[in-house]
Design a protein around this motif. Structure first.
Motif, PDB file in Angstrom:
ATOM      1  N   PRO A  68      14.389 164.571  26.061  1.00  0.00           N
ATOM      2  CA  PRO A  68      15.052 163.745  25.048  1.00  0.00           C
ATOM      3  C   PRO A  68      15.357 164.549  23.791  1.00  0.00           C
ATOM      4  O   PRO A  68      14.601 165.433  23.405  1.00  0.00           O
ATOM      5  N   GLU A  69      16.471 164.226  23.158  1.00  0.00           N
ATOM      6  CA  GLU A  69      16.723 164.736  21.817  1.00  0.00           C
ATOM      7  C   GLU A  69      15.827 163.916  20.892  1.00  0.00           C
ATOM      8  O   GLU A  69      15.684 162.700  21.074  1.00  0.00           O
ATOM      9  N   ILE A  70      15.237 164.549  19.914  1.00  0.00           N
ATOM     10  CA  ILE A  70      14.311 163.851  19.028  1.00  0.00           C
ATOM     11  C   ILE A  70      14.971 162.673  18.291  1.00  0.00           C
ATOM     12  O   ILE A  70      14.376 161.591  18.226  1.00  0.00           O
ATOM     13  N   PRO A  71      16.194 162.823  17.748  1.00  0.00           N
ATOM     14  CA  PRO A  71      16.805 161.655  17.099  1.00  0.00           C
ATOM     15  C   PRO A  71      16.958 160.457  18.054  1.00  0.00           C
ATOM     16  O   PRO A  71      16.735 159.316  17.662  1.00  0.00           O
ATOM     17  N   THR A  72      17.305 160.719  19.292  1.00  0.00           N
ATOM     18  CA  THR A  72      17.442 159.655  20.290  1.00  0.00           C
ATOM     19  C   THR A  72      16.098 158.994  20.541  1.00  0.00           C
ATOM     20  O   THR A  72      15.989 157.765  20.601  1.00  0.00           O
ATOM     21  N   LEU A  73      15.061 159.805  20.681  1.00  0.00           N
ATOM     22  CA  LEU A  73      13.727 159.273  20.930  1.00  0.00           C
ATOM     23  C   LEU A  73      13.235 158.453  19.734  1.00  0.00           C
ATOM     24  O   LEU A  73      12.657 157.382  19.904  1.00  0.00           O
ATOM     25  N   LYS A  74      13.518 158.923  18.532  1.00  0.00           N
ATOM     26  CA  LYS A  74      13.137 158.170  17.331  1.00  0.00           C
ATOM     27  C   LYS A  74      13.842 156.815  17.304  1.00  0.00           C
ATOM     28  O   LYS A  74      13.239 155.801  16.928  1.00  0.00           O
ATOM     29  N   GLN A  75      15.095 156.778  17.707  1.00  0.00           N
ATOM     30  CA  GLN A  75      15.826 155.518  17.745  1.00  0.00           C
ATOM     31  C   GLN A  75      15.219 154.566  18.776  1.00  0.00           C
ATOM     32  O   GLN A  75      15.086 153.367  18.519  1.00  0.00           O
ATOM     33  N   LEU A  76      14.845 155.089  19.938  1.00  0.00           N
ATOM     34  CA  LEU A  76      14.239 154.252  20.975  1.00  0.00           C
ATOM     35  C   LEU A  76      12.916 153.658  20.502  1.00  0.00           C
ATOM     36  O   LEU A  76      12.631 152.476  20.745  1.00  0.00           O
ATOM     37  N   VAL A  77      12.105 154.467  19.833  1.00  0.00           N
ATOM     38  CA  VAL A  77      10.827 153.978  19.312  1.00  0.00           C
ATOM     39  C   VAL A  77      11.078 152.965  18.199  1.00  0.00           C
ATOM     40  O   VAL A  77      10.497 151.875  18.182  1.00  0.00           O
ATOM     41  N   ARG A  78      11.946 153.305  17.266  1.00  0.00           N
ATOM     42  CA  ARG A  78      12.256 152.421  16.146  1.00  0.00           C
ATOM     43  C   ARG A  78      12.742 151.054  16.625  1.00  0.00           C
ATOM     44  O   ARG A  78      12.331 150.022  16.102  1.00  0.00           O
ATOM     45  N   ASP A  79      13.626 151.049  17.626  1.00  0.00           N
ATOM     46  CA  ASP A  79      14.190 149.792  18.117  1.00  0.00           C
ATOM     47  C   ASP A  79      13.109 148.838  18.631  1.00  0.00           C
ATOM     48  O   ASP A  79      13.307 147.628  18.634  1.00  0.00           O
ATOM     49  N   ARG A  80      11.962 149.383  19.027  1.00  0.00           N
ATOM     50  CA  ARG A  80      10.892 148.545  19.561  1.00  0.00           C
ATOM     51  C   ARG A  80       9.815 148.197  18.534  1.00  0.00           C
ATOM     52  O   ARG A  80       9.226 147.128  18.613  1.00  0.00           O
ATOM     53  N   ILE A  81       9.541 149.094  17.584  1.00  0.00           N
ATOM     54  CA  ILE A  81       8.419 148.827  16.683  1.00  0.00           C
ATOM     55  C   ILE A  81       8.834 148.535  15.237  1.00  0.00           C
ATOM     56  O   ILE A  81       8.044 147.975  14.486  1.00  0.00           O
ATOM     57  N   ALA A  82      10.048 148.928  14.846  1.00  0.00           N
ATOM     58  CA  ALA A  82      10.507 148.703  13.469  1.00  0.00           C
ATOM     59  C   ALA A  82      12.028 148.587  13.455  1.00  0.00           C
ATOM     60  O   ALA A  82      12.714 149.424  12.876  1.00  0.00           O
ATOM     61  N   PRO A  83      12.581 147.551  14.095  1.00  0.00           N
ATOM     62  CA  PRO A  83      14.032 147.466  14.295  1.00  0.00           C
ATOM     63  C   PRO A  83      14.866 147.479  13.018  1.00  0.00           C
ATOM     64  O   PRO A  83      16.028 147.884  13.053  1.00  0.00           O
ATOM     65  N   ASP A  84      14.304 147.078  11.896  1.00  0.00           N
ATOM     66  CA  ASP A  84      15.064 147.065  10.638  1.00  0.00           C
ATOM     67  C   ASP A  84      14.974 148.379   9.877  1.00  0.00           C
ATOM     68  O   ASP A  84      15.600 148.526   8.834  1.00  0.00           O
ATOM     69  N   ARG A  85      14.234 149.310  10.397  1.00  0.00           N
ATOM     70  CA  ARG A  85      13.992 150.588   9.709  1.00  0.00           C
ATOM     71  C   ARG A  85      15.199 151.497   9.787  1.00  0.00           C
ATOM     72  O   ARG A  85      15.806 151.670  10.848  1.00  0.00           O
TER      73      ARG A  85
END
Length: 93
Positions: A68-85
């Motif tokens: 995974p590209e790190i920005p993509t992985l950060k988006q996947l994590v964010r979408d699940r734990i902090a969607p408004d971030r």
């Protein structure tokens, strides 16, 4: 005691991907300092490099044909734990 949400990075020891797994964990912990409860590095074999959040696979090197590209992985994590971030530069393409 397990803290939630729990992020797991399973990596292949035969392929010597520990440093990649540790770097991935560091990037996610740096971004989600208060949102992640726990990050685990899990040794595996057979070319595995999977990232899971509370048991849900977010990325599988075999299924997605690469790391995974790190920005993509950060988006996947964010979408699940902090969607408004807002992830700043990681949200820009």
């Amino acid at each position: 005691m397990t803290r939630e949400p729990r992020l797991e990075v399973e990596y292949c020891t035969q392929c010597r991907w520990l440093l990649r797994a540790a770097w991935t964990a560091q990037e996610l912990l740096t971004t989600f300092t208060t949102e992640l409860g726990e990050v685990a590095l899990i040794p595996g074999t057979g070319g595995v490099f999977d990232v899971r959040l509370d048991g849900e696979t977010l990325w599988s090197r075999k299924a997605q044909n690469g790391f995974p590209e790190i920005p993509t992985l950060k988006q996947l994590v964010r979408d699940r734990i902090a969607p408004d971030r807002d992830l700043g530069h990681s949200d820009r393409r």
